[in-house]
Design an enzyme around this catalytic site. Sequence first.
Site, PDB file in Angstrom:
ATOM      1  N   HIS A  19      -4.266   3.907  -7.567  1.00  0.00           N
ATOM      2  CA  HIS A  19      -4.193   4.552  -6.248  1.00  0.00           C
ATOM      3  C   HIS A  19      -4.916   5.905  -6.272  1.00  0.00           C
ATOM      4  O   HIS A  19      -5.699   6.225  -5.378  1.00  0.00           O
ATOM      5  CB  HIS A  19      -2.737   4.830  -5.843  1.00  0.00           C
ATOM      6  CG  HIS A  19      -1.892   3.619  -5.606  1.00  0.00           C
ATOM      7  ND1 HIS A  19      -0.643   3.463  -6.159  1.00  0.00           N
ATOM      8  CD2 HIS A  19      -2.104   2.519  -4.847  1.00  0.00           C
ATOM      9  CE1 HIS A  19      -0.122   2.321  -5.749  1.00  0.00           C
ATOM     10  NE2 HIS A  19      -0.992   1.720  -4.962  1.00  0.00           N
ATOM     11  N   LYS A  43      11.586  -4.387   2.071  1.00  0.00           N
ATOM     12  CA  LYS A  43      11.468  -4.307   0.611  1.00  0.00           C
ATOM     13  C   LYS A  43      12.597  -3.440   0.061  1.00  0.00           C
ATOM     14  O   LYS A  43      13.155  -2.612   0.766  1.00  0.00           O
ATOM     15  CB  LYS A  43      10.125  -3.678   0.225  1.00  0.00           C
ATOM     16  CG  LYS A  43       8.930  -4.614   0.368  1.00  0.00           C
ATOM     17  CD  LYS A  43       7.705  -3.950  -0.250  1.00  0.00           C
ATOM     18  CE  LYS A  43       6.453  -4.800  -0.067  1.00  0.00           C
ATOM     19  NZ  LYS A  43       5.247  -4.081  -0.518  1.00  0.00           N
ATOM     20  N   ARG A  92      -8.948  -4.983  -6.133  1.00  0.00           N
ATOM     21  CA  ARG A  92      -8.993  -5.180  -7.593  1.00  0.00           C
ATOM     22  C   ARG A  92      -9.626  -6.510  -7.972  1.00  0.00           C
ATOM     23  O   ARG A  92     -10.338  -6.611  -8.954  1.00  0.00           O
ATOM     24  CB  ARG A  92      -7.569  -5.127  -8.179  1.00  0.00           C
ATOM     25  CG  ARG A  92      -6.981  -3.752  -8.205  1.00  0.00           C
ATOM     26  CD  ARG A  92      -5.510  -3.801  -8.400  1.00  0.00           C
ATOM     27  NE  ARG A  92      -4.891  -4.553  -7.309  1.00  0.00           N
ATOM     28  CZ  ARG A  92      -3.610  -4.576  -7.050  1.00  0.00           C
ATOM     29  NH1 ARG A  92      -2.773  -3.925  -7.816  1.00  0.00           N
ATOM     30  NH2 ARG A  92      -3.131  -5.259  -6.033  1.00  0.00           N
ATOM     31  N   SER A 130       1.788  -1.152  -8.796  1.00  0.00           N
ATOM     32  CA  SER A 130       3.117  -0.526  -8.890  1.00  0.00           C
ATOM     33  C   SER A 130       4.085  -1.484  -9.575  1.00  0.00           C
ATOM     34  O   SER A 130       4.959  -1.053 -10.346  1.00  0.00           O
ATOM     35  CB  SER A 130       3.632  -0.172  -7.500  1.00  0.00           C
ATOM     36  OG  SER A 130       2.758   0.734  -6.869  1.00  0.00           O
TER      37      SER A 130
HETATM   38  O1  PNS Z   1       0.671  -0.947  -0.914  1.00  0.00           O
HETATM   39  P1  PNS Z   1       0.834  -2.140  -0.021  1.00  0.00           P
HETATM   40  O2  PNS Z   1       2.283  -2.639  -0.030  1.00  0.00           O
HETATM   41  O3  PNS Z   1      -0.165  -3.240  -0.269  1.00  0.00           O
HETATM   42  O4  PNS Z   1       0.533  -1.588   1.479  1.00  0.00           O
HETATM   43  C1  PNS Z   1       0.629  -2.443   2.591  1.00  0.00           C
HETATM   44  C2  PNS Z   1       0.657  -1.577   3.859  1.00  0.00           C
HETATM   45  C3  PNS Z   1       1.834  -0.624   3.798  1.00  0.00           C
HETATM   46  C4  PNS Z   1      -0.632  -0.792   3.966  1.00  0.00           C
HETATM   47  C5  PNS Z   1       0.797  -2.533   5.070  1.00  0.00           C
HETATM   48  O5  PNS Z   1       1.928  -3.340   4.901  1.00  0.00           O
HETATM   49  C6  PNS Z   1       0.905  -1.800   6.403  1.00  0.00           C
HETATM   50  O6  PNS Z   1      -0.073  -1.299   6.904  1.00  0.00           O
HETATM   51  N1  PNS Z   1       2.128  -1.719   6.941  1.00  0.00           N
HETATM   52  C7  PNS Z   1       2.407  -1.019   8.175  1.00  0.00           C
HETATM   53  C8  PNS Z   1       2.748  -1.990   9.298  1.00  0.00           C
HETATM   54  C9  PNS Z   1       1.472  -2.478   9.984  1.00  0.00           C
HETATM   55  O7  PNS Z   1       0.699  -1.713  10.509  1.00  0.00           O
HETATM   56  N2  PNS Z   1       1.254  -3.805   9.953  1.00  0.00           N
HETATM   57  C10 PNS Z   1       0.089  -4.401  10.577  1.00  0.00           C
HETATM   58  C11 PNS Z   1      -1.082  -4.567   9.615  1.00  0.00           C
HETATM   59  S1  PNS Z   1      -0.904  -6.090   8.766  1.00  0.00           S
END
Ligand code: PNS
Length: 168
Positions: A19, A43, A92, A130
């Site tokens: 990150h 989660k 990745r 993570s």
């Molecule tokens: O680190 P991660 O868990 O891969 O991040 C995922 C994240 C938090 C970026 C994604 O779940 C997100 O943007 N969540 C906020 C809700 C949202 O906007 N959802 C619509 C896009 S799919």
Amino acid sequence: MKPMIAVCPGSFDPITCGHLDIIRRAAKMFQQVIVVVMVNSTKHPLFSGDERVEMIRRSVADLPNVRVDRYDGLLADYMRREGATAIVKGLRAVSDFEYEFQMALTNKKLCPEAETVFLTADAQNMYLSSSVVKSVGSAGGDIRDFVPSAVWQDIIQRLNRKEDEHEH
Ligand code: PNS
């Protein structure tokens, strides 16, 4: 000219060196970067949203154009509120692609003025996540090369506490 504001969104539970590498590179590309901890109530995180924000703040303390925030709603709404026009994500492997592509298209639909920009993960961080950090750390493995030096002790302490809770 308006500053070009990019957002690095994620769960960051906890932040890893992967990150941090993406955030550092985004800070070179954009005038302002906001790292935003998105809190997903479905989660069961190891760290609270505020703890994650605080750990990221310590990790990016040397980057003057980066700030850290948390948000519990839609990323598209956050982008509009902050006037941000780029979403920066790390990729990745091919296995990341499908999920990231779906999110990028969803965000494009919800916030057409924002572009998702993918940066390829640094070769030495390809395997990092993570979940890997939590899995190695909770089994007593050395995670010092996996996470920013400012936060590894917090992670070890939390994982040890969790282990104690399980035993009792
Ligand atoms: O680190 P991660 O868990 O891969 O991040 C995922 C994240 C938090 C970026 C994604 O779940 C997100 O943007 N969540 C906020 C809700 C949202 O906007 N959802 C619509 C896009 S799919």
